[in-house]
Design an enzyme around this catalytic site. Structure first.
Site, PDB file in Angstrom:
ATOM      1  N   GLY A  11      -2.219  -2.898  14.858  1.00 61.54           N
ATOM      2  CA  GLY A  11      -3.343  -2.353  14.080  1.00 61.54           C
ATOM      3  C   GLY A  11      -4.436  -3.404  13.937  1.00 61.54           C
ATOM      4  O   GLY A  11      -4.143  -4.580  13.730  1.00 61.54           O
ATOM      5  N   ARG A  21     -13.388 -15.630  17.929  1.00 63.85           N
ATOM      6  CA  ARG A  21     -14.516 -16.572  18.041  1.00 63.85           C
ATOM      7  C   ARG A  21     -14.037 -18.016  17.907  1.00 63.85           C
ATOM      8  O   ARG A  21     -14.443 -18.904  18.665  1.00 63.85           O
ATOM      9  CB  ARG A  21     -15.536 -16.228  16.952  1.00 63.85           C
ATOM     10  CG  ARG A  21     -16.689 -17.199  16.808  1.00 63.85           C
ATOM     11  CD  ARG A  21     -17.576 -16.712  15.667  1.00 63.85           C
ATOM     12  NE  ARG A  21     -18.714 -17.574  15.402  1.00 63.85           N
ATOM     13  CZ  ARG A  21     -18.679 -18.581  14.532  1.00 63.85           C
ATOM     14  NH1 ARG A  21     -17.569 -18.858  13.875  1.00 63.85           N
ATOM     15  NH2 ARG A  21     -19.768 -19.316  14.324  1.00 63.85           N
ATOM     16  N   ARG A  72      -1.111  -0.276  20.586  1.00 64.56           N
ATOM     17  CA  ARG A  72       0.330  -0.476  20.459  1.00 64.56           C
ATOM     18  C   ARG A  72       0.869  -0.132  21.846  1.00 64.56           C
ATOM     19  O   ARG A  72       0.524   0.910  22.399  1.00 64.56           O
ATOM     20  CB  ARG A  72       0.900   0.447  19.390  1.00 64.56           C
ATOM     21  CG  ARG A  72       0.160   0.297  18.038  1.00 64.56           C
ATOM     22  CD  ARG A  72       0.923   0.880  16.892  1.00 64.56           C
ATOM     23  NE  ARG A  72       0.099   1.037  15.694  1.00 64.56           N
ATOM     24  CZ  ARG A  72      -0.088   0.085  14.772  1.00 64.56           C
ATOM     25  NH1 ARG A  72       0.477  -1.089  14.900  1.00 64.56           N
ATOM     26  NH2 ARG A  72      -0.844   0.326  13.706  1.00 64.56           N
ATOM     27  N   GLY A 102       0.303  -8.701  14.180  1.00 68.89           N
ATOM     28  CA  GLY A 102       1.317  -8.689  13.126  1.00 68.89           C
ATOM     29  C   GLY A 102       2.703  -9.017  13.650  1.00 68.89           C
ATOM     30  O   GLY A 102       2.846  -9.554  14.768  1.00 68.89           O
ATOM     31  N   ASP A 103       3.730  -8.663  12.886  1.00 66.94           N
ATOM     32  CA  ASP A 103       5.086  -9.100  13.256  1.00 66.94           C
ATOM     33  C   ASP A 103       5.565  -8.480  14.571  1.00 66.94           C
ATOM     34  O   ASP A 103       6.234  -9.147  15.365  1.00 66.94           O
ATOM     35  CB  ASP A 103       6.078  -8.883  12.110  1.00 66.94           C
ATOM     36  CG  ASP A 103       6.183  -7.431  11.687  1.00 66.94           C
ATOM     37  OD1 ASP A 103       5.300  -6.637  12.069  1.00 66.94           O
ATOM     38  OD2 ASP A 103       7.133  -7.089  10.967  1.00 66.94           O
ATOM     39  N   THR A 125      -3.079  -8.907  10.152  1.00 71.91           N
ATOM     40  CA  THR A 125      -2.671  -7.563   9.733  1.00 71.91           C
ATOM     41  C   THR A 125      -3.076  -7.381   8.280  1.00 71.91           C
ATOM     42  O   THR A 125      -2.946  -8.312   7.490  1.00 71.91           O
ATOM     43  CB  THR A 125      -1.149  -7.330   9.873  1.00 71.91           C
ATOM     44  OG1 THR A 125      -0.797  -6.156   9.110  1.00 71.91           O
ATOM     45  CG2 THR A 125      -0.302  -8.478   9.354  1.00 71.91           C
ATOM     46  N   ASP A 127      -1.498  -5.761   6.215  1.00 72.48           N
ATOM     47  CA  ASP A 127      -0.303  -5.540   5.386  1.00 72.48           C
ATOM     48  C   ASP A 127       0.187  -6.798   4.660  1.00 72.48           C
ATOM     49  O   ASP A 127       0.945  -6.695   3.690  1.00 72.48           O
ATOM     50  CB  ASP A 127       0.846  -4.991   6.241  1.00 72.48           C
ATOM     51  CG  ASP A 127       0.485  -3.686   6.933  1.00 72.48           C
ATOM     52  OD1 ASP A 127      -0.417  -2.986   6.427  1.00 72.48           O
ATOM     53  OD2 ASP A 127       1.082  -3.377   7.978  1.00 72.48           O
ATOM     54  N   ASP A 129       2.453  -8.782   5.471  1.00 72.04           N
ATOM     55  CA  ASP A 129       3.920  -8.711   5.406  1.00 72.04           C
ATOM     56  C   ASP A 129       4.609  -9.727   6.317  1.00 72.04           C
ATOM     57  O   ASP A 129       5.750  -9.516   6.720  1.00 72.04           O
ATOM     58  CB  ASP A 129       4.380  -7.283   5.749  1.00 72.04           C
ATOM     59  CG  ASP A 129       3.888  -6.829   7.121  1.00 72.04           C
ATOM     60  OD1 ASP A 129       3.061  -7.540   7.735  1.00 72.04           O
ATOM     61  OD2 ASP A 129       4.331  -5.775   7.594  1.00 72.04           O
ATOM     62  N   MET A 169      -2.316   1.833   2.235  1.00 72.36           N
ATOM     63  CA  MET A 169      -1.508   1.409   3.392  1.00 72.36           C
ATOM     64  C   MET A 169      -0.632   0.208   3.038  1.00 72.36           C
ATOM     65  O   MET A 169      -0.607  -0.247   1.902  1.00 72.36           O
ATOM     66  CB  MET A 169      -2.421   1.073   4.556  1.00 72.36           C
ATOM     67  CG  MET A 169      -2.963   2.275   5.281  1.00 72.36           C
ATOM     68  SD  MET A 169      -3.905   1.734   6.719  1.00 72.36           S
ATOM     69  CE  MET A 169      -4.097   3.286   7.581  1.00 72.36           C
ATOM     70  N   ARG A 171       2.326  -0.235   5.349  1.00 76.79           N
ATOM     71  CA  ARG A 171       3.556   0.068   6.091  1.00 76.79           C
ATOM     72  C   ARG A 171       4.743   0.018   5.142  1.00 76.79           C
ATOM     73  O   ARG A 171       4.727   0.734   4.142  1.00 76.79           O
ATOM     74  CB  ARG A 171       3.717  -0.907   7.269  1.00 76.79           C
ATOM     75  CG  ARG A 171       4.568  -0.346   8.395  1.00 76.79           C
ATOM     76  CD  ARG A 171       4.643  -1.306   9.541  1.00 76.79           C
ATOM     77  NE  ARG A 171       3.402  -1.368  10.297  1.00 76.79           N
ATOM     78  CZ  ARG A 171       3.070  -0.507  11.250  1.00 76.79           C
ATOM     79  NH1 ARG A 171       3.868   0.478  11.560  1.00 76.79           N
ATOM     80  NH2 ARG A 171       1.940  -0.618  11.898  1.00 76.79           N
ATOM     81  N   GLY A 185      -6.963  -2.693 -12.152  1.00 76.10           N
ATOM     82  CA  GLY A 185      -6.489  -2.255 -13.478  1.00 76.10           C
ATOM     83  C   GLY A 185      -5.743  -0.932 -13.452  1.00 76.10           C
ATOM     84  O   GLY A 185      -5.851  -0.130 -14.385  1.00 76.10           O
ATOM     85  N   ALA A 186      -4.956  -0.711 -12.388  1.00 71.00           N
ATOM     86  CA  ALA A 186      -4.209   0.561 -12.307  1.00 71.00           C
ATOM     87  C   ALA A 186      -3.173   0.639 -13.423  1.00 71.00           C
ATOM     88  O   ALA A 186      -2.600  -0.383 -13.821  1.00 71.00           O
ATOM     89  CB  ALA A 186      -3.518   0.656 -10.948  1.00 71.00           C
ATOM     90  N   GLU A 187      -2.935   1.848 -13.911  1.00 69.12           N
ATOM     91  CA  GLU A 187      -1.963   2.053 -14.996  1.00 69.12           C
ATOM     92  C   GLU A 187      -0.530   1.870 -14.489  1.00 69.12           C
ATOM     93  O   GLU A 187       0.334   1.373 -15.197  1.00 69.12           O
ATOM     94  CB  GLU A 187      -2.115   3.446 -15.612  1.00 69.12           C
ATOM     95  CG  GLU A 187      -3.185   3.535 -16.695  1.00 69.12           C
ATOM     96  CD  GLU A 187      -4.590   3.284 -16.197  1.00 69.12           C
ATOM     97  OE1 GLU A 187      -4.893   3.629 -15.036  1.00 69.12           O
ATOM     98  OE2 GLU A 187      -5.400   2.720 -16.963  1.00 69.12           O
ATOM     99  N   LYS A 213      -7.058   7.077 -23.886  1.00 65.39           N
ATOM    100  CA  LYS A 213      -7.507   6.767 -22.521  1.00 65.39           C
ATOM    101  C   LYS A 213      -8.050   8.024 -21.861  1.00 65.39           C
ATOM    102  O   LYS A 213      -7.429   9.095 -21.956  1.00 65.39           O
ATOM    103  CB  LYS A 213      -6.324   6.254 -21.684  1.00 65.39           C
ATOM    104  CG  LYS A 213      -6.162   4.756 -21.730  1.00 65.39           C
ATOM    105  CD  LYS A 213      -5.224   4.308 -20.621  1.00 65.39           C
ATOM    106  CE  LYS A 213      -5.224   2.804 -20.530  1.00 65.39           C
ATOM    107  NZ  LYS A 213      -4.385   2.305 -19.447  1.00 65.39           N
TER     108      LYS A 213
HETATM  109  O1  F6P Z   1      -0.135  -2.340  10.113  1.00 64.56           O
HETATM  110  C1  F6P Z   1      -1.395  -1.944   9.700  1.00 64.56           C
HETATM  111  C2  F6P Z   1      -1.406  -0.494   9.323  1.00 64.56           C
HETATM  112  O2  F6P Z   1      -2.722  -0.151   8.902  1.00 64.56           O
HETATM  113  C3  F6P Z   1      -0.383  -0.071   8.284  1.00 64.56           C
HETATM  114  O3  F6P Z   1      -0.769  -0.396   6.977  1.00 64.56           O
HETATM  115  C4  F6P Z   1      -0.286   1.401   8.542  1.00 64.56           C
HETATM  116  O4  F6P Z   1       0.964   1.920   8.111  1.00 64.56           O
HETATM  117  C5  F6P Z   1      -0.422   1.491  10.037  1.00 64.56           C
HETATM  118  O5  F6P Z   1      -1.097   0.305  10.448  1.00 64.56           O
HETATM  119  C6  F6P Z   1      -1.197   2.672  10.530  1.00 64.56           C
HETATM  120  O6  F6P Z   1      -1.148   2.670  11.912  1.00 64.56           O
HETATM  121  P1  F6P Z   1      -2.111   3.519  12.841  1.00 64.56           P
HETATM  122  O7  F6P Z   1      -3.488   2.935  12.735  1.00 64.56           O
HETATM  123  O8  F6P Z   1      -1.532   3.356  14.194  1.00 64.56           O
HETATM  124  O9  F6P Z   1      -2.093   4.913  12.304  1.00 64.56           O
END
Ligand code: F6P
Length: 319
Positions: A11, A21, A72, A102-103, A125, A127, A129, A169, A171, A185-187, A213
């Site tokens: 992604g 660059r 991919r 990414g990984d 990435t 994510d 992660d 997102m 993953r 500030g999400a609940e 609220k």
């Molecule tokens: O890994 C990056 C990411 O945006 C994830 O957060 C998400 O689950 C996935 O890629 C979405 O993939 P695609 O763009 O192939 O739908």
């Protein structure tokens, strides 16, 4: 090290262009040649590449996406696909390859390394992660994109006195949800790393309404639950007006933040330095403010630890 290749894979992430660059300019600065493979491992297998000059990477530091394109590539999982890639690498005369991704992309890079190709990874990435780096390129921009969206949704949520369940997102990781949830500030924040109880979420909503609220935001990481199912559960157990917003790919686009541009510039340049020092089979990480090389095996074997203290803080502050 006279000639290197670079590609972006998986992604896309804002800041990948700044990393390309940095690789190109740092390598040229040291008298090396750089070629860019198009569409990640797909282009590597098909021999689709261009010589990258100083001007090829001009005017891209501020642009989201990747000028090299990305994909991919399921064929690359097969040995035959990787052998095709090795053949292209040998024929193109490159001494090493820089993989920005990414990984999954790093697993591919490690496989190439095992086939005798010198590879170095730059973590890109949204994510965040990947273990052994505090930040991956694109994460900060995605968090800012989500925070911006939360601010906007909050305006309409307040006007209509609604609950919004916003899906983000990540993953199978909850870093984007946590960071944007704390900043916005999400609940409640629902992430895959921490078990949650919808009864508790509802109790928090009721408490919020009691103390006046006008709105509530629940941020859900896609790896934890679907926003639609969370909203359905809330609707069937409360009398609240609940809406769903799935942010989708808007999170991954737009101009990279200054943080992502700096991170990408540092990691991209460090990838070239690592290769010049004769090291490979490693990714670059940004750990405790320092850029470091970490063997792919080590980074890929580890599960990144989730900042539970930040999660607890977000819960306390949204009381
Ligand atoms: O890994 C990056 C990411 O945006 C994830 O957060 C998400 O689950 C996935 O890629 C979405 O993939 P695609 O763009 O192939 O739908």
């Amino acid at each position: 090290m006279r000639k290197i290749g670079v590609l972006t894979s998986g992604g896309d992430a804002p800041g990948m262009n700044a990393a390309i660059r940095a690789v190109v300019r740092k390598a040229i600065y040291h008298g090396m040649e750089v070629i860019g493979f198009r569409r990640g491992y797909h282009g590597l297998m098909e021999g689709e590449f261009d010589l990258l000059r100083l001007g090829s990477v001009a005017d891209i530091i501020h642009r989201g996406g990747t000028i090299l394109l990305t994909a991919r590539a399921p064929e690359f999982i097969e040995l035959a696909g990787r052998q095709r890639a090795v053949k292209v690498i040998r024929e193109s005369g490159i001494d090493a390859l820089v993989v920005i991704g990414g990984d999954g992309s790093f697993r591919g890079a490690l496989e190439l390394e095992n086939l005798g190709v010198c590879t170095v990874g730059v973590p890109g990435t949204i994510d965040n992660d990947i273990a052994c780096t505090d930040y991956t390129i694109g994460f900060d921009t995605a968090v800012n994109n989500v925070t911006d969206a939360v601010n906007k949704v909050r305006d309409t949520a307040t006007s209509h006195e609604r609950v919004y369940v916003i899906e983000v997102m990540g993953r199978s990781a909850g870093y984007i949800a946590l960071a944007a949830g704390l900043a916005g500030g999400a609940e409640s924040i629902l992430v895959p790393e921490i078990p949650f109880d919808l009864d508790e979420v509802m109790e928090r909503l009721r408490r919020g309404v009691k103390r006046g609220k006008l709105h509530s935001i629940i941020l859900v990481a896609e790896g934890a639950a679907s926003a639609i199912s969370v909203a359905e559960a809330l609707k069937s157990h409360t009398h609240m007006d609940v809406r769903v917003t799935i942010l989708g790919h808007v999170q991954r686009g737009g101009t990279p933040t200054a943080f992502d541009r700096m991170l990408a510039s540092r990691l991209g340049a460090a990838a070239v330095d690592l290769l010049r020092s004769g090291c490979h089979g490693q990714m670059l990480g940004f750990l405790n403010g320092q850029v470091q090389g970490i063997p792919f095996e080590k980074a890929l074997a580890q599960q990144k630890s989730f900042p539970k203290d930040l999660y607890q803080l977000a819960t306390i502050l949204a009381i």
